[in-house]
Scaffold this motif. Structure first.
Motif, PDB file in Angstrom:
ATOM      1  N   UNK A  92       0.907  -1.026  -0.027  1.00 23.83           N
ATOM      2  CA  UNK A  92      -0.110   0.187  -0.038  1.00 23.83           C
ATOM      3  C   UNK A  92       1.354   1.445   0.358  1.00 23.83           C
ATOM      4  N   UNK A  93       1.708   1.384   0.816  1.00 22.53           N
ATOM      5  CA  UNK A  93       2.777   2.369   1.104  1.00 22.53           C
ATOM      6  C   UNK A  93       3.279   1.906  -0.662  1.00 22.53           C
ATOM      7  N   UNK A  94       3.859   1.245  -1.342  1.00 15.92           N
ATOM      8  CA  UNK A  94       5.173   1.574  -2.408  1.00 15.92           C
ATOM      9  C   UNK A  94       4.298   2.218  -3.364  1.00 15.92           C
ATOM     10  N   UNK A  95       2.774   1.537  -3.646  1.00 16.66           N
ATOM     11  CA  UNK A  95       1.754   1.762  -4.325  1.00 16.66           C
ATOM     12  C   UNK A  95       0.800   3.233  -3.737  1.00 16.66           C
ATOM     13  N   UNK A  96       0.951   4.288  -3.030  1.00 14.28           N
ATOM     14  CA  UNK A  96       0.763   5.076  -3.031  1.00 14.28           C
ATOM     15  C   UNK A  96       1.534   6.112  -2.598  1.00 14.28           C
ATOM     16  N   UNK A  97       2.978   6.314  -3.121  1.00 14.66           N
ATOM     17  CA  UNK A  97       3.831   7.057  -3.435  1.00 14.66           C
ATOM     18  C   UNK A  97       4.143   6.786  -4.524  1.00 14.66           C
ATOM     19  N   UNK A  98       3.984   5.503  -5.762  1.00 18.27           N
ATOM     20  CA  UNK A  98       3.540   6.007  -6.679  1.00 18.27           C
ATOM     21  C   UNK A  98       3.097   6.656  -7.136  1.00 18.27           C
ATOM     22  N   UNK A  99       1.728   6.934  -6.969  1.00 20.96           N
ATOM     23  CA  UNK A  99       0.946   8.177  -7.294  1.00 20.96           C
ATOM     24  C   UNK A  99       0.966   9.423  -6.872  1.00 20.96           C
ATOM     25  N   UNK A 100       1.892   9.538  -5.789  1.00 19.20           N
ATOM     26  CA  UNK A 100       1.755  10.694  -5.089  1.00 19.20           C
ATOM     27  C   UNK A 100       3.172  11.472  -5.420  1.00 19.20           C
ATOM     28  N   UNK A 101       4.052  10.530  -6.573  1.00 11.61           N
ATOM     29  CA  UNK A 101       5.029  10.792  -7.415  1.00 11.61           C
ATOM     30  C   UNK A 101       4.629  11.421  -8.283  1.00 11.61           C
TER      31      UNK A 101
ATOM     32  N   UNK B 107      -6.262   9.245   1.440  1.00 16.01           N
ATOM     33  CA  UNK B 107      -5.655  10.605   2.299  1.00 16.01           C
ATOM     34  C   UNK B 107      -4.414  10.911   1.726  1.00 16.01           C
ATOM     35  N   UNK B 108      -3.837  10.736   2.049  1.00 17.77           N
ATOM     36  CA  UNK B 108      -2.041  11.674   1.427  1.00 17.77           C
ATOM     37  C   UNK B 108      -2.581  11.516   0.059  1.00 17.77           C
TER      38      UNK B 108
END
Length: 244
Positions: A111-120, A143-144
């Protein structure tokens, strides 16, 4: 709400869509749109156009049948840093850039890696819109993502195609409801996208409307009814991407 724009659509150039650019523009005019985005799939999707297609977009008139056109690409997020599959050289040739996770071009992680991908991708000043973040291809923390959207002024799309039962996106409904509730809470605008792969589906948002009613989502946070505001947004993002 009167729908005046749809900026996520595909033509036969994407390889698995069924209408030409002129057919799409003619249908947009018939449906009363003032602005149409044509966003062909970037090279990571099998069968789509080569980079030379994007290099030659300058030959296409930006007005057809009384409809203004934005010609660009739906880019593929390719890694957990949010990289996309067109270089800056080609990105700067496009009127509009949207980016999303597609199963053919991305290996889901945590989840953290996928979230990071979109935020990037959200942080990339050249990206205007994140396509179908709620379709469930990769599990993320919304949320982030919503807070990053607000900070970096990159719009999140609520995608009608992902909500069609035939697509089998079993988490799309709950995910898009979560996005809408968070965007309402933090007063973050969204863009509705048809993701049309045939002219008849342009500005088709029927599955989205149910979610908007359920969340009592504010109309002022839906950016499909004001062409000048959307064009100012594109211009502002483009200016922020220019070298200082």
């Amino acid at each position: 709400m009167k729908t005046l724009l749809d900026v996520h659509t595909h033509t036969i150039a994407s390889g698995h869509a069924f209408s030409t650019l002129q057919e799409m523009a003619a249908m947009a005019a018939e449906k009363g749109l003032q602005l149409l985005g044509i966003t062909e799939h970037a090279p990571g999707i099998p069968g789509t156009c080569a980079t030379i297609y994007f290099r030659n977009l300058h030959v296409v008139p930006r007005q057809m049948y009384g409809v203004e056109l934005l010609l660009g690409a739906e880019l593929n997020i390719t890694d957990y840093k949010g990289s996309v599959d067109l270089s800056k050289k080609y990105l700067d040739m496009l009127d509009i850039k949207i980016a999303g996770i597609h199963s053919l071009c991305y290996k889901p992680g945590t989840v953290e890696e996928n979230t990071s991908a979109i935020i990037g991708a959200i942080r990339n000043p050249r990206i205007h819109i994140i396509s179908h973040p709620g379709d469930g291809t990769a599990q993320v923390d919304f949320e982030p993502i919503v807070l990053a959207s607000k900070e970096h002024r990159t719009l999140l799309e609520i995608n009608n195609s992902s909500l069609k039962p035939i697509r089998g996106k079993i988490h799309a409904r709950e995910n898009n409801l979560a996005i809408l509730r968070l965007c309402k809470k933090y007063e973050v605008p969204v863009i509705l996208g048809s993701d049309a792969h045939i002219s008849f589906d342009i500005a088709r948002y029927d599955y989205i409307y149910e979610l908007l009613r359920e969340t009592e989502f504010p109309e002022e946070l839906i950016w499909n009814d004001n062409v000048e505001r959307f064009k100012r947004f594109i211009q502002s993002k483009n200016e922020s991407a220019m070298p200082r």
